[in-house]
Write a protein that holds these residues in place. Sequence first.
Motif, short mmCIF file in Angstrom:
data_model
loop_
_atom_site.label_atom_id
_atom_site.label_comp_id
_atom_site.label_asym_id
_atom_site.label_seq_id
_atom_site.Cartn_x
_atom_site.Cartn_y
_atom_site.Cartn_z
N GLY A 188 0.82 -1.21 0.00
CA GLY A 188 0.00 0.00 0.00
C GLY A 188 0.85 1.26 0.00
N TYR A 189 1.94 1.22 0.81
CA TYR A 189 2.82 2.39 0.84
C TYR A 189 3.47 2.60 -0.52
N TYR A 190 3.91 1.48 -1.09
CA TYR A 190 4.55 1.58 -2.40
C TYR A 190 3.57 2.11 -3.45
N LYS A 191 2.31 1.65 -3.37
CA LYS A 191 1.31 2.09 -4.33
C LYS A 191 1.05 3.58 -4.20
N ASN A 192 0.94 4.05 -2.94
CA ASN A 192 0.71 5.47 -2.73
C ASN A 192 1.88 6.31 -3.21
#
Length: 499
Positions: free
Chosen positions: A35-39
Amino acid sequence: MRRRGITFKIFIITTILLVVSALLIYLTLYFMLPGYYKNIKQSRLETGVNELIKAIDGKPAKEALPLMSQFGQEHNAWLNLRDKNGWVYDISPNFMRFNNGLIGDGGFPGIRRQIISGRTNEGRGGLDRKNHMLSVERTIHFAESNEAFTLSIDAPLQPIDEASEVILRFLPYMLIAILLIAIGGAAIYSRLIARPLIGLNNVARRLATLDFDMPEAPLKSSDEIGELSQNLSKLASNLQATMAELQNANAQLKDDIVREREQEAKRREFVATISHELKTPITAVSGQLEAMIGNIGIYRDRDTYLRQSYKIMRDMDKLVHEILDLSKLESRDFLPLMREVDLAELVRESIESMSYLADVKSMQIESSLPTEAFIVADERLMAKAVANIVCNAVQYSGEGERVTIKLAEIRQSSVGEEFALVQRLYKLEVLNTGVQLDEAKLTRLFDPFYRVEQSRSRTTGGSGLGLYIVSKVLDAHGAEYGIANTPEGVKFSLLLQAA
């Protein structure tokens, strides 16, 4: 490692903390990294798209298309243009060259063109756009045409998904490494932390058993443990000094208690002896007076027994005065009236007063006295002490014996811290011949009411207070004195400071 010891507790707690911390970090990476990478990627993609739109909007196609291709390479993204008729032009990241074509007259030469039906993902690996793609769309214009195009940008997320899957599969191996590192680190950490605490605990245990020897040196550290070690060392030293003082005070207290008990026993003995000394003559006088009043038998000769009663009363009066003198001498407020006194004259007066008794016993009194011998003393008390000494020598010597009295000045050296001091002293010696005393009794001659002759008959001795009064007087004057047997008899020795 002792169970439930501080080392064991620190080891267990540290191991649990390390394992839990490592697992939390590991699981956090697994669950939160996608999720962090996606954001992050979404934010970077949108920022890059905004910058791209500013760079290509309204520019000629031949300038815009290389920039879009370069953007695709930098962001690993797929780009395409869609016109109003639904034609889609794919811009490959590897596309860098194209022919000059006109928008609206055959599209972009060199660019694959297809008609779209909905939004297909042909030629993109069949990726799930919802879960594995980031998509951004913007409207742009080219300088060659007024027609608006829709720019679509798709960035795949498959690499991070694969990384998450690899992390999950690698977890069992990581658990082994985490446990090994946690156990080893906890063992080292627990020993480093617990070792000084165990040493301090041993010191405290020894202090609890009042063992103040400190073989362990205080910890040389500047933290609280080092400060605690130094404080324990100081505590041991202070306790040792305090215990030594308490032991000395306790020993002194025991001595005081023993001395007090001895004094109390002496008081009881003193009171009992006084009672006896007073009761016996009072009973005798009372009996004689009662018999004389009744004119019974021999007591009709009143003159004879009145003289005896008078003599007894005089002895009682003497005893009472001796007791009063002792009371003054033993009083805490007693201060002798010190002035210069001629000791030689006091000795002459005592010899003169005892000359009659000496003549009765056919005794010789020999004296060797200086013309004068001045000392600082209470004249009345010193005269009484000297008289008692001479009286004892005459009274307790047999008939035909000899009493020798010597008084001489001597000089005695005493070494001080800086110089030697020569003192002038007067030494008085009184020797009565023909008498020897038991060595065990010599030390008791200065006790109150003590008499060598135990019958306590007035015909053979006095009350037993004479030498006791002498000792009290001489102690008040700081004199040195003693009685000892000699080959000739018993000798009394006295040393007094010259004036």
